[in-house]
Design a protein around this motif. Structure first.
Motif, PDB file in Angstrom:
ATOM      1  N   ALA A 197      28.688   9.840  10.224  1.00 44.50           N
ATOM      2  CA  ALA A 197      30.135  10.049  10.260  1.00 44.50           C
ATOM      3  C   ALA A 197      30.516  11.503  10.487  1.00 44.50           C
ATOM      4  N   ASN A 198      29.558  12.347  10.882  1.00 38.59           N
ATOM      5  CA  ASN A 198      29.900  13.744  11.109  1.00 38.59           C
ATOM      6  C   ASN A 198      29.966  14.058  12.602  1.00 38.59           C
ATOM      7  N   ASP A 199      30.308  15.320  12.921  1.00 35.87           N
ATOM      8  CA  ASP A 199      30.507  15.724  14.309  1.00 35.87           C
ATOM      9  C   ASP A 199      29.228  15.655  15.142  1.00 35.87           C
ATOM     10  N   THR A 200      28.071  15.712  14.488  1.00 39.32           N
ATOM     11  CA  THR A 200      26.806  15.746  15.225  1.00 39.32           C
ATOM     12  C   THR A 200      26.163  14.368  15.381  1.00 39.32           C
ATOM     13  N   ALA A 201      26.755  13.356  14.781  1.00 40.85           N
ATOM     14  CA  ALA A 201      26.196  11.999  14.888  1.00 40.85           C
ATOM     15  C   ALA A 201      26.419  11.451  16.294  1.00 40.85           C
ATOM     16  N   GLY A 202      25.336  11.017  16.923  1.00 39.77           N
ATOM     17  CA  GLY A 202      25.450  10.479  18.280  1.00 39.77           C
ATOM     18  C   GLY A 202      25.749   8.991  18.291  1.00 39.77           C
ATOM     19  N   LYS A 203      26.095   8.491  19.468  1.00 38.46           N
ATOM     20  CA  LYS A 203      26.416   7.071  19.627  1.00 38.46           C
ATOM     21  C   LYS A 203      25.227   6.182  19.252  1.00 38.46           C
ATOM     22  N   TRP A 204      24.027   6.638  19.636  1.00 39.82           N
ATOM     23  CA  TRP A 204      22.865   5.740  19.547  1.00 39.82           C
ATOM     24  C   TRP A 204      22.627   5.269  18.117  1.00 39.82           C
ATOM     25  N   GLY A 205      22.626   6.208  17.174  1.00 40.50           N
ATOM     26  CA  GLY A 205      22.425   5.839  15.779  1.00 40.50           C
ATOM     27  C   GLY A 205      23.542   4.976  15.234  1.00 40.50           C
ATOM     28  N   VAL A 206      24.776   5.253  15.660  1.00 42.07           N
ATOM     29  CA  VAL A 206      25.924   4.448  15.239  1.00 42.07           C
ATOM     30  C   VAL A 206      25.791   3.026  15.759  1.00 42.07           C
ATOM     31  N   TRP A 207      25.384   2.894  17.023  1.00 42.57           N
ATOM     32  CA  TRP A 207      25.194   1.560  17.602  1.00 42.57           C
ATOM     33  C   TRP A 207      24.070   0.807  16.893  1.00 42.57           C
ATOM     34  N   GLN A 208      22.971   1.487  16.636  1.00 45.14           N
ATOM     35  CA  GLN A 208      21.846   0.830  15.970  1.00 45.14           C
ATOM     36  C   GLN A 208      22.245   0.331  14.582  1.00 45.14           C
ATOM     37  N   HIS A 209      23.003   1.140  13.863  1.00 44.49           N
ATOM     38  CA  HIS A 209      23.466   0.721  12.534  1.00 44.49           C
ATOM     39  C   HIS A 209      24.380  -0.488  12.638  1.00 44.49           C
ATOM     40  N   ALA A 210      25.327  -0.456  13.598  1.00 46.27           N
ATOM     41  CA  ALA A 210      26.256  -1.579  13.755  1.00 46.27           C
ATOM     42  C   ALA A 210      25.503  -2.859  14.105  1.00 46.27           C
ATOM     43  N   LEU A 211      24.538  -2.764  15.021  1.00 47.03           N
ATOM     44  CA  LEU A 211      23.765  -3.942  15.410  1.00 47.03           C
ATOM     45  C   LEU A 211      22.997  -4.502  14.219  1.00 47.03           C
ATOM     46  N   GLU A 212      22.352  -3.632  13.461  1.00 46.57           N
ATOM     47  CA  GLU A 212      21.571  -4.080  12.301  1.00 46.57           C
ATOM     48  C   GLU A 212      22.450  -4.805  11.289  1.00 46.57           C
ATOM     49  N   GLU A 213      23.622  -4.239  11.009  1.00 42.74           N
ATOM     50  CA  GLU A 213      24.510  -4.851  10.024  1.00 42.74           C
ATOM     51  C   GLU A 213      25.129  -6.148  10.542  1.00 42.74           C
ATOM     52  N   VAL A 214      25.462  -6.177  11.816  1.00 43.22           N
ATOM     53  CA  VAL A 214      26.036  -7.388  12.406  1.00 43.22           C
ATOM     54  C   VAL A 214      25.038  -8.541  12.345  1.00 43.22           C
ATOM     55  N   GLU A 215      23.769  -8.265  12.668  1.00 45.10           N
ATOM     56  CA  GLU A 215      22.783  -9.340  12.713  1.00 45.10           C
ATOM     57  C   GLU A 215      22.481  -9.906  11.327  1.00 45.10           C
ATOM     58  N   LYS A 216      22.776  -9.159  10.287  1.00 45.27           N
ATOM     59  CA  LYS A 216      22.662  -9.707   8.933  1.00 45.27           C
ATOM     60  C   LYS A 216      23.683 -10.820   8.705  1.00 45.27           C
ATOM     61  N   ILE A 217      24.773 -10.785   9.483  1.00 51.03           N
ATOM     62  CA  ILE A 217      25.850 -11.768   9.342  1.00 51.03           C
ATOM     63  C   ILE A 217      25.718 -12.893  10.366  1.00 51.03           C
ATOM     64  N   THR A 218      25.454 -12.512  11.618  1.00 49.76           N
ATOM     65  CA  THR A 218      25.518 -13.479  12.714  1.00 49.76           C
ATOM     66  C   THR A 218      24.166 -14.056  13.108  1.00 49.76           C
ATOM     67  N   GLY A 219      23.079 -13.394  12.733  1.00 44.60           N
ATOM     68  CA  GLY A 219      21.796 -13.732  13.307  1.00 44.60           C
ATOM     69  C   GLY A 219      21.592 -12.965  14.598  1.00 44.60           C
ATOM     70  N   PRO A 220      20.563 -13.306  15.386  1.00 41.86           N
ATOM     71  CA  PRO A 220      20.201 -12.526  16.572  1.00 41.86           C
ATOM     72  C   PRO A 220      21.344 -12.400  17.582  1.00 41.86           C
ATOM     73  N   VAL A 221      21.507 -11.196  18.093  1.00 36.60           N
ATOM     74  CA  VAL A 221      22.514 -10.879  19.104  1.00 36.60           C
ATOM     75  C   VAL A 221      21.825 -10.798  20.463  1.00 36.60           C
ATOM     76  N   CYS A 222      22.442 -11.354  21.494  1.00 40.14           N
ATOM     77  CA  CYS A 222      21.837 -11.312  22.830  1.00 40.14           C
ATOM     78  C   CYS A 222      22.416 -10.198  23.693  1.00 40.14           C
ATOM     79  N   THR A 223      23.637  -9.760  23.398  1.00 37.83           N
ATOM     80  CA  THR A 223      24.277  -8.701  24.180  1.00 37.83           C
ATOM     81  C   THR A 223      25.165  -7.875  23.261  1.00 37.83           C
TER      82      THR A 223
END
Length: 235
Positions: free
Chosen positions: A74-100
């Motif tokens: 959540a700081n100025d130096t955080a890049g997109k990649w880590g944010v995306w990886q975190h979102a994907l990991e948390e989403v898949e805990k709810i939805t199961g495997p994501v294809c896109t």
């Protein structure tokens, strides 16, 4: 399972509070949220934010509850990649495997619905690791982007043998713009940065590739969006 993600931090130095600032009658983030919810291909939407107000707004709109973004993302130096990886990991805990996995920058509100649809179609057709929105650069390192040498003299950044005397002679170069990204989740899980795999462009016109980094950007985008609304391109 296709997931649409929007990353929206609460802080901004250039335009304070920009992600929740009103633009033509609604918060900036809603111009992107509306497009994800309008897409017939997107199964679930998520807002990744460190700001409780923005996060709760995403939940009220119908986003998945993945929790507030961790402080180290959540700081100025955080890049997109880590944010995306975190979102994907948390989403898949709810939805199961994501294809896109789709991401829209909420600071690029001049995007049209056809840009989201077109990038997803390109991804399905070409099957790359990632589709990234781009527009043709107005400046070209082979022609009119310059560097200083050790004497302080100007030189073309990427000189070609014989030189380039007209822009049309220079190789085409593209600007990376944040309208839309479409990713293979396997690539997102394993790669460490955007360009490790096969990343292909989805080209958009320059006038839709602007994003909000400064107050003058906001004024220009506000004007251009007004024109889109008047032409029936935005609701």
């Amino acid at each position: 399972m296709i997931i649409g993600n929007i990353g929206a931090r609460g802080g901004s130095k250039g335009v304070p509070g920009k992600n929740f600032k009103q633009l033509h009658g609604k918060p900036l983030i809603d111009w992107s949220l509306d497009q994800l919810f309008a897409s017939q291909d997107v199964d679930h939407v998520v807002v990744s934010s460190d700001d409780p107000e923005i996060y709760e707004h995403g939940l009220k709109r119908g986003g998945l509850d993945i929790g507030i973004r961790p402080a180290h993302l959540a700081n100025d130096t955080a890049g997109k990649w880590g944010v995306w990886q975190h979102a994907l990991e948390e989403v898949e805990k709810i939805t199961g495997p994501v294809c896109t996995f789709i991401d829209l920058d909420c600071t690029s509100p001049l995007r049209l619905q056809e840009d989201l649809d077109g990038a997803l179609t390109l991804y399905k057709t070409e099957k790359p690791d990632m589709v990234m929105s781009c527009c043709e650069s107005r400046k070209n390192p082979y022609f009119n982007i310059l560097e200083l040498d050790e004497t302080g003299s100007l030189h073309v950044s990427k000189p070609l043998p014989g030189g380039v005397v007209a822009r049309q002679q220079a190789p085409k170069v593209l600007d990376h713009v944040g309208l839309v990204y479409v990713l293979n989740p396997d690539y997102l899980r394993t790669a460490k940065s955007l360009f490790e795999g096969r990343v292909i462009p989805y080209e958009v016109p320059n006038e839709r590739g602007l994003d909000v980094d400064s107050p003058i950007d906001w004024e220009i985008i506000e004007f251009l969006m007004g024109r889109q609304i008047a032409n029936g391109l935005k609701g």
